[in-house]
Enzyme design. Structure first.
Site, PDB file in Angstrom:
ATOM      1  CG  HIS A 305      -2.054   0.789   1.027  1.00 38.34           C
ATOM      2  ND1 HIS A 305      -2.014   2.188   1.330  1.00 38.34           N
ATOM      3  CD2 HIS A 305      -3.417   0.754   0.571  1.00 38.34           C
ATOM      4  CE1 HIS A 305      -3.418   2.752   1.109  1.00 38.34           C
ATOM      5  NE2 HIS A 305      -3.987   1.973   0.776  1.00 38.34           N
ATOM      6  CG  ASP A 362      -8.620  -4.369  -2.723  1.00 41.43           C
ATOM      7  OD1 ASP A 362      -9.606  -4.466  -2.376  1.00 41.43           O
ATOM      8  OD2 ASP A 362      -7.758  -3.673  -3.293  1.00 41.43           O
TER       9      ASP A 362
HETATM   10  N1  ACO Z   1       4.249  -7.781  -4.485  1.00 42.75           N
HETATM   11  C1  ACO Z   1       5.447  -7.723  -4.775  1.00 42.75           C
HETATM   12  N2  ACO Z   1       6.485  -6.628  -4.786  1.00 42.75           N
HETATM   13  C2  ACO Z   1       5.559  -5.534  -4.393  1.00 42.75           C
HETATM   14  C3  ACO Z   1       4.061  -5.388  -4.128  1.00 42.75           C
HETATM   15  C4  ACO Z   1       3.536  -6.533  -4.162  1.00 42.75           C
HETATM   16  N3  ACO Z   1       2.142  -6.618  -4.036  1.00 42.75           N
HETATM   17  N4  ACO Z   1       4.066  -4.274  -3.874  1.00 42.75           N
HETATM   18  C5  ACO Z   1       5.065  -3.318  -3.851  1.00 42.75           C
HETATM   19  N5  ACO Z   1       6.048  -3.991  -3.978  1.00 42.75           N
HETATM   20  C6  ACO Z   1       7.266  -3.890  -4.341  1.00 42.75           C
HETATM   21  C7  ACO Z   1       7.523  -3.009  -5.686  1.00 42.75           C
HETATM   22  O1  ACO Z   1       8.124  -3.932  -6.585  1.00 42.75           O
HETATM   23  C8  ACO Z   1       8.663  -2.018  -5.178  1.00 42.75           C
HETATM   24  O2  ACO Z   1       9.702  -2.580  -5.139  1.00 42.75           O
HETATM   25  P1  ACO Z   1      11.442  -1.751  -5.671  1.00 42.75           P
HETATM   26  O3  ACO Z   1      11.472  -0.754  -4.353  1.00 42.75           O
HETATM   27  O4  ACO Z   1      12.252  -2.917  -5.429  1.00 42.75           O
HETATM   28  O5  ACO Z   1      11.206  -1.559  -6.779  1.00 42.75           O
HETATM   29  C9  ACO Z   1       8.374  -1.842  -3.619  1.00 42.75           C
HETATM   30  O6  ACO Z   1       7.518  -2.743  -3.247  1.00 42.75           O
HETATM   31  C10 ACO Z   1       7.521  -0.453  -3.767  1.00 42.75           C
HETATM   32  O7  ACO Z   1       6.358  -0.744  -4.601  1.00 42.75           O
HETATM   33  P2  ACO Z   1       5.682   0.777  -5.447  1.00 42.75           P
HETATM   34  O8  ACO Z   1       5.068  -0.069  -6.471  1.00 42.75           O
HETATM   35  O9  ACO Z   1       6.947   1.631  -5.580  1.00 42.75           O
HETATM   36  O10 ACO Z   1       4.662   1.116  -4.348  1.00 42.75           O
HETATM   37  P3  ACO Z   1       3.504   1.971  -4.535  1.00 42.75           P
HETATM   38  O11 ACO Z   1       3.096   2.757  -3.279  1.00 42.75           O
HETATM   39  O12 ACO Z   1       3.822   3.005  -5.821  1.00 42.75           O
HETATM   40  O13 ACO Z   1       2.479   0.982  -4.916  1.00 42.75           O
HETATM   41  C11 ACO Z   1       0.477  -0.642  -4.762  1.00 42.75           C
HETATM   42  C12 ACO Z   1       1.628   0.512  -4.135  1.00 42.75           C
HETATM   43  C13 ACO Z   1       0.191  -0.037  -6.112  1.00 42.75           C
HETATM   44  C14 ACO Z   1      -0.594  -0.935  -4.012  1.00 42.75           C
HETATM   45  C15 ACO Z   1       1.496  -1.713  -4.859  1.00 42.75           C
HETATM   46  O14 ACO Z   1       1.824  -2.186  -3.507  1.00 42.75           O
HETATM   47  C16 ACO Z   1       0.896  -2.978  -5.679  1.00 42.75           C
HETATM   48  O15 ACO Z   1       0.796  -2.949  -6.787  1.00 42.75           O
HETATM   49  N6  ACO Z   1       0.293  -3.802  -4.930  1.00 42.75           N
HETATM   50  C17 ACO Z   1      -0.606  -4.908  -5.541  1.00 42.75           C
HETATM   51  C18 ACO Z   1      -1.791  -4.496  -6.003  1.00 42.75           C
HETATM   52  C19 ACO Z   1      -2.996  -4.244  -4.770  1.00 42.75           C
HETATM   53  O16 ACO Z   1      -2.962  -5.072  -3.856  1.00 42.75           O
HETATM   54  N7  ACO Z   1      -3.551  -3.056  -4.926  1.00 42.75           N
HETATM   55  C20 ACO Z   1      -4.573  -2.523  -4.024  1.00 42.75           C
HETATM   56  C21 ACO Z   1      -4.020  -1.597  -3.022  1.00 42.75           C
HETATM   57  S1  ACO Z   1      -5.116  -1.060  -1.845  1.00 42.75           S
HETATM   58  C22 ACO Z   1      -6.493  -0.244  -2.643  1.00 42.75           C
HETATM   59  O17 ACO Z   1      -6.153   0.534  -3.556  1.00 42.75           O
HETATM   60  C23 ACO Z   1      -7.519  -0.558  -2.327  1.00 42.75           C
END
Ligand code: ACO
Length: 428
Positions: A305, A362
């Protein structure tokens, strides 16, 4: 005197004011920075940018705190109903008995759709995604309620009520369309969640009893989804409103923003991921490794998140509710076992620990929706039903802010510099 900070540029030092929220959060106010220094701030994805000040919802992502209008989510989840929480978000205070009764009654009086709207449903293909139907039909409401000669505030109230009342009807109709059953009209003797479940699952030819455990579970899930400050869909609603777009268009835009798998669409993806894992033998370790592999593009859906770097308090509540509902229904869902196994494995893995990736709202919600009989493609529609009061509260807050401005970020151009137009016959 209020706090100020200095920003040092090669050619000058600029002093900017610090804006402090009621919970002590601080922001440097850069609104005059370009005028004073020639520089703008660059923050793709708005990772560190506050787009507004808001009185509605407080989140402390480090501590895992979420409060609507100052009231902790755990308290609302235990004591409130969805419509009471909606009132709280929209009007800023808990309603009195009379206020809640009036609000509920007003919503009851608006649950039906104009009969001509049914024709829209006939036009969609049977396999249309319900989020596409939801956003299209919500936007089309503006064609039924146009040029209304009422004062702005009165219209805002009326359209707030119309949207809260009609969204469940639209959602249920889109499901009925997908399975070829007749639409079931709203029954205004039933309360909000019961009415929705009745429209979803009853048929005109038979009596249908809505399970009270399903009503309770739905109330809880809608409360937990009701607002989450400046997330992607809410920011979209505020941005569309900032051009003075009508409320139906704003909410339709919010629904579209919610649909994507990085945001609300993740609830559908979580169940699909778990089903896929199970079909492949439930190899949790394989998926953990895949999520860590930067070449794979796979992410553990329902994990991570932007704001929470600790447990998402909503996920904790939903996990407990999952166990409670399945026990009550005397049902066992192997996907819940798999989800718990996956969570445990991820929380012990250095990758997830270091990046502070926890289950989000979620991760477990789909298992409850599934137990209630909600079809997987409609999971994000359920999220939209819950998020509606938050979107409305933010659209209204924006509108009532006397200093509001159109949302218009700047950019840094990185394309070609000025160049000649070459006539087509001379291009190589
Ligand atoms: N699985 C694996 N790695 C992940 C995940 C995941 N679910 N989420 C984040 N990471 C990693 C990224 O690859 C990144 O790694 P890096 O620093 O080595 O590049 C690091 O963690 C930070 O992730 P970002 O994508 O930069 O974080 P951001 O805040 O931009 O994204 C998000 C947040 C979109 C929710 C992300 O965690 C994600 O894609 N999660 C999966 C989708 C999801 O569950 N979405 C629902 C969110 S809650 C809502 O909106 C209701």
């Amino acid at each position: 005197m209020s706090e100020r900070v200095e920003i040092r540029f090669p050619h000058k030092t600029v002093e900017v004011p610090v804006f402090v929220g009621t919970e002590g959060e601080k922001a440097i106010d850069v609104s005059n920075l370009r005028a004073e220094s020639g520089y703008i701030t660059l923050d793709p994805g708005f990772v560190n940018t506050g787009s507004c000040a808001s009185d509605i919802t407080f989140i402390d992502g480090e501590k895992g705190i979420l409060r609507y209008r100052g009231i902790p989510i755990e308290v609302l989840a235990g004591k409130s109903t969805f419509l009471e929480t909606a009132f709280l978000l929209i009007y800023g205070h808990l309603p009195t008995i009379t206020e809640l009764a009036e609000f509920t009654n007003r919503i009851r009086r608006h649950t039906m759709l104009h009969e001509d709207i049914k024709a829209f449903f006939s036009g969609f293909p049977r396999d249309a995604h319900p989020m596409a139907i939801l956003s299209s039909v919500v936007c089309s409401l503006s064609t039924f309620y146009q040029n209304e000669n009422r004062p702005e505030n009165e219209l805002m109230e009326l359209n707030t009520v119309r949207l809260l009342a009609k969204l469940p009807t639209i959602a249920a109709y889109s499901y009925k369309k997908s399975i070829g059953q007749p639409f079931v009209y709203p029954d205004n003797s039933r309360e909000y969640c019961e009415n929705f479940l009745h429209m979803m699952f009853s048929v005109p030819s038979e009596e249908y009893h809505v399970d009270p455990d399903h009503i309770d579970a739905l109330n809880l899930l809608l409360i937990l989804h009701a607002d989450h400050e400046q997330n992607c869909s809410t920011s979209t609603v505020r941005l569309v409103r900032s051009s003075m777009g009508n409320l139906f268009a704003c909410i339709a835009a919010g629904i579209c923003a919610l649909w994507g798998p990085r945001h609300g669409g993740a609830n559908q993806e979580v169940i699909e991921m778990l089903e896929h894992m199970r079909a492949e033998g439930g190899n949790v370790k394989k998926y953990i490794e895949l999520a860590k592999d930067k070449n794979s593009k796979f992410r553990l859906m329902g994990f991570g998140h932007r704001v929470y770097k600790n447990f998402d308090p909503r996920a904790k509540i939903i996990k407990g509710a999952c166990d409670k509902l399945l026990n009550k229904l005397k049902r066992h869902d192997p996907l819940l076992d798999l989800a718990k196994e996956l969570e445990e494995a991820a929380l012990q893995d250095a990758y997830f620990v270091d990046k502070k990736l926890y289950p989000n709202v979620d991760f477990y919600s789909g298992i409850i929706y599934k137990a209630m009989g909600i079809p997987v493609p409609a999971f994000t529609v359920m999220f939209a039903l819950g998020r509606l009061p938050g979107w409305l509260a933010h659209a209204r807050e924006y509108t009532h802010d006397p200093k509001n401005k159109i949302g218009r970020p700047r950019q840094i151009y990185t394309g070609e510099m000025q160049r000649d137009y070459i006539p087509i016959e001379k291009r190589g």
